[in-house]
Scaffold this motif. Sequence first.
Motif, PDB file in Angstrom:
ATOM      1  N   VAL A  36       9.754  -8.636   6.832  1.00 41.80           N
ATOM      2  CA  VAL A  36       8.926  -8.439   8.024  1.00 41.80           C
ATOM      3  C   VAL A  36       9.361  -7.182   8.769  1.00 41.80           C
ATOM      4  N   SER A  48      -4.810  -0.519  15.298  1.00 43.04           N
ATOM      5  CA  SER A  48      -5.079  -1.760  14.576  1.00 43.04           C
ATOM      6  C   SER A  48      -6.478  -1.758  13.981  1.00 43.04           C
ATOM      7  N   SER A 175       3.345 -18.138   9.576  1.00 37.37           N
ATOM      8  CA  SER A 175       2.808 -17.043  10.406  1.00 37.37           C
ATOM      9  C   SER A 175       2.107 -15.956   9.596  1.00 37.37           C
ATOM     10  N   GLN A 177       2.851 -12.928   8.087  1.00 35.78           N
ATOM     11  CA  GLN A 177       3.002 -11.554   8.563  1.00 35.78           C
ATOM     12  C   GLN A 177       3.973 -10.827   7.654  1.00 35.78           C
ATOM     13  N   LEU A 325       1.408  -2.869   8.401  1.00 37.70           N
ATOM     14  CA  LEU A 325       1.806  -4.206   8.847  1.00 37.70           C
ATOM     15  C   LEU A 325       0.575  -5.101   8.819  1.00 37.70           C
ATOM     16  N   THR A 327      -0.959  -8.908   9.624  1.00 33.57           N
ATOM     17  CA  THR A 327      -0.825 -10.195  10.303  1.00 33.57           C
ATOM     18  C   THR A 327      -2.078 -10.997   9.995  1.00 33.57           C
ATOM     19  N   PRO A 343      -7.767 -11.283   9.850  1.00 33.31           N
ATOM     20  CA  PRO A 343      -6.549 -10.505   9.615  1.00 33.31           C
ATOM     21  C   PRO A 343      -6.556  -9.204  10.431  1.00 33.31           C
ATOM     22  N   THR A 346      -1.962  -3.215  11.213  1.00 31.97           N
ATOM     23  CA  THR A 346      -1.465  -2.307  12.239  1.00 31.97           C
ATOM     24  C   THR A 346      -0.763  -1.149  11.546  1.00 31.97           C
TER      25      THR A 346
END
Length: 347
Positions: A36, A48, A175, A177, A325, A327, A343, A346
């Motif tokens: 992560v 984002s 989570s 991520q 990244l 998430t 989703p 980033t």
Amino acid sequence: MNDMPRWKNRPEGSNWGDFGPDDQIGRLNLVTPDKVLAAVREVREGRSFCLSLPLDFPGGTAINASRKPPEVQPVMDQGRPNMNFPYSCNNPHHLDVLCDDQVLLTLQYSTQWDSLAHIGQEFDADGDGVAELVYYNGFRGGTHISGPADHQTGGDSGAPSGARALGIEKMAETSVQGRGVMIDFKAHFGEERVYVNYDQLMRVLEADKVVIEKGDFVCFRTGFDEMLLSMNRQPDAKKLRSSFAALDGRDERIHRWIEETGLVALIADNIAVEATPAKASTADRFTALPLHEVCLFKLGVYLGEFWLLSPLADWLRERGRSRFLLTAPPLRLPGAVGSPATPVATV
């Protein structure tokens, strides 16, 4: 392996038991805090991207007759719809106006995650020569994943429907991520229908200097999402299915690549990640969805379908990047075998 509680045989090439006898999250075990942190280091501009289609896409039932678009309705209270409902109807001193709605939602209609309970197999896990209905890590159909109908007998199973193991809530609890990696098929194949084999995949990775590492979420941009959006909820299923590159699920070298890289998920902007229908098999009995078999049934690798990847892929390509990244938790809905997702990438 002899101490496994639910199976004596595990499928060839599977990792059943490697994360423990009762593991229900598969390759998500590889998304460690260090992974992560590595993903967070890919954020350089703080921008984002939403990777979800509107959840009423693709539109209608042309692409999948059994999956219907969402139906949003107001919540009813004493026979009255709670939409633009003035509280003054109940108390003249109140100024509030209320909107409150509900939805009938097919969980895998649009941008979605497949849980590990989505696809299983008839497989002889007991080693007695008789195939059982089995899912990842030996969890059983009828015992751990059940439905109101017993399709083997044609009768009522008498069991409530849902996944008491491998449900989508197990995925949500992690989570979801980590580091996303983009592979841009459209940049190399255009809109041509191509069953991408291992050699072609390796050439794309080499040309774009894309590196896949253990714990990565791997995304395939094909261009399917752009065409689908242009059809504005009236999809031409024949045109969509005859266009764009997708992974050749019958290529066993791709299976080994998935196994050896340690990737956590395969994600695409198309219908099934893999090319469908799959190429013909010469076996007497075979899987209709070979990549689903390898990922969901054997390795605990998750599949994301119908994602909106093209805007992000174009942005990354313009800057010579492929990582970001990601998430992407699903709904924490106990017992569900799939889930819509919104989703976020980033960069």
